[in-house]
Design an enzyme around this catalytic site. Structure first.
Site, short mmCIF file in Angstrom:
data_model
loop_
_atom_site.label_atom_id
_atom_site.label_comp_id
_atom_site.label_asym_id
_atom_site.label_seq_id
_atom_site.Cartn_x
_atom_site.Cartn_y
_atom_site.Cartn_z
N LYS A 1 -25.23 -44.61 20.72
CA LYS A 1 -24.04 -44.36 19.91
C LYS A 1 -24.06 -45.29 18.72
O LYS A 1 -24.09 -46.52 18.87
CB LYS A 1 -22.80 -44.59 20.76
N LYS B 1 -25.20 -39.79 19.61
CA LYS B 1 -23.97 -39.56 18.86
C LYS B 1 -23.95 -40.41 17.61
O LYS B 1 -24.25 -41.60 17.73
CB LYS B 1 -22.81 -39.95 19.78
C1 PBG Z 1 -14.69 -44.00 22.01
C2 PBG Z 1 -15.11 -42.75 21.36
C3 PBG Z 1 -15.15 -42.46 20.00
C4 PBG Z 1 -15.60 -41.15 19.87
C5 PBG Z 1 -15.81 -40.66 21.15
N1 PBG Z 1 -15.51 -41.67 22.05
C6 PBG Z 1 -14.71 -43.27 18.83
C7 PBG Z 1 -15.38 -44.53 18.49
O1 PBG Z 1 -16.34 -44.96 19.11
O2 PBG Z 1 -14.90 -45.13 17.55
C8 PBG Z 1 -15.81 -40.43 18.57
C9 PBG Z 1 -15.83 -38.95 18.66
C10 PBG Z 1 -15.68 -38.26 17.37
O3 PBG Z 1 -15.69 -38.85 16.27
O4 PBG Z 1 -15.54 -37.04 17.42
N2 PBG Z 1 -13.83 -43.78 23.10
#
Ligand code: PBG
Length: 341
Positions: free
Chosen positions: A211, A264
């Site tokens: 991520k 992601k």
């Molecule tokens: C954290 C989380 C995020 C997203 C999914 N889980 C936000 C982050 O890490 O700031 C982002 C998903 C998206 O932008 O569609 N719980």
């Protein structure tokens, strides 16, 4: 003399295979099906609420009482799974509602499983939506916990304990798959241990293994009401410039017991999706087509600058082509309808 002299020997002419729709369909290398899609759902407290997220047209926050109909509609479109995000009633430094049996996500799991039992319910496990500071873990505040660690540091191992509790609480409510998203070192192992200890050895973990610290999460933070109150997430989410490190993260999560992997965001990271799939073809791989990717296409389509249907199906097919088996996407319902046409 003729103007062009073409070779008389047999020469490959790829255009021969593109002449008709059936020929193109027969030779298509990548399939996109509703069965590949996972639809994210935002749940909030209250009654009879379907509130559109301003920066994500067509995506809503739902109150629990409205989820049954929505879950049935999603299942009816042939989408096999949803992933839940909760907006709690109250936030605090630890995020207590995150592991309460009456938390908004726990209620949502029960409502969805009652309305559409076949729908696979995945839960996002992180602290950021639940903590008042909006960070993905417990913080070292005013040096009171660990004087040698920096002020505001996301405490790793204390956070692991909370993540384990959250995962068990989701499993108790009936979640089918646990998806830790906080990029805390050791999160998969800690959650595996907590689930096994709680006799949830049958619940798989879909790890947000790779991520990135991405600007494309902007609209999600509106949707989940979870922006960090100060600072950013660069001390735990990955530098967008790194691909080798992505493979290191995946190796660790596999060693800790991850059953499925995720990269992601998706579209700016197709090379990473491809690298992970090539290195670990034996593991199911998901890609998260995140909020900012959705909002960009949506905004362009609303301005008449792009053909939404064509652009969305092309983007999702490209994510599959790169190597993703599954795609988490806010386009899932539209895409499933278009694919059925
Ligand atoms: C954290 C989380 C995020 C997203 C999914 N889980 C936000 C982050 O890490 O700031 C982002 C998903 C998206 O932008 O569609 N719980």
């Amino acid at each position: 003399m003729s103007s062009i002299s073409l070779p008389k020997f047999p020469v490959s002419r790829p255009r021969r295979t593109r002449l008709s729709a059936n020929l193109r369909a027969m030779l298509r290398e990548t399939e996109l099906n509703p069965g590949d899609l996972i639809y994210p759902l935002f749940v909030r407290p209250g009654e009879n609420i379907q509130r559109e997220i301003v920066s994500m047209p067509g995506v809503y926050q739902w109150s629990v009482d409205r989820l049954a109909a929505e879950a049935q509609e999603i299942a009816g479109l042939g989408i096999p799974a949803v992933i839940l995000f909760g907006i709690p009633e109250q936030k605090d430094p630890v995020g207590l509602e995150n592991f309460s049996s009456e938390g908004v996500v726990q209620q949502a799991i029960r409502a969805i499983k009652a309305a559409a039992p076949q729908l696979v319910v995945i839960t996002d496990v992180c602290l950021c939506e639940y903590t008042d500071h909006g960070h993905c873990g417990l913080l070292n505040v005013e040096g009171q916990r660990h004087p040698n660690l920096p002020e505001g540091y996301v405490l790793n191992d204390e956070t692991l304990e909370v993540l384990g509790k959250v995962a068990v609480s989701h499993a108790q409510a009936g979640a089918d798959v646990i998806a830790p998203s906080g990029m805390i070192d050791g999160m998969v192992g800690a959650i595996r241990g907590a689930l096994d200890h709680g006799q949830f050895e049958h619940i798989p973990i879909l790890s947000y293994a790779v991520k990135f610290a991405s600007a494309f999460y902007g609209p999600f933070r509106d949707a989940a009401e979870s922006p960090p109150k100060f600072g950013d997430r660069k001390s735990h989410q990955m530098d967008p410039a790194n691909r080798g490190e992505a493979l290191r993260e995946v190796a660790l999560d596999i060693a800790e017991g991850a059953d499925m992997l995720m990269v992601k965001p998706a579209l700016p990271y197709l090379d990473v999706i491809s690298a992970v799939k090539q290195a670990y073809p034996q593991f199911p791989l998901a890609a998260y087509n995140v909020s900012g990717e959705y909002s960009m296409l949506k905004a362009a389509a609303q301005n008449g600058w792009l053909d939404e249907r064509a652009a969305v199906l092309e983007a999702l097919t490209a994510i599959r082509r790169a190597g993703a088996d599954l795609i988490l996407t806010y386009h899932a319902k539209d895409a499933a309808r278009w694919l059925a046409d």
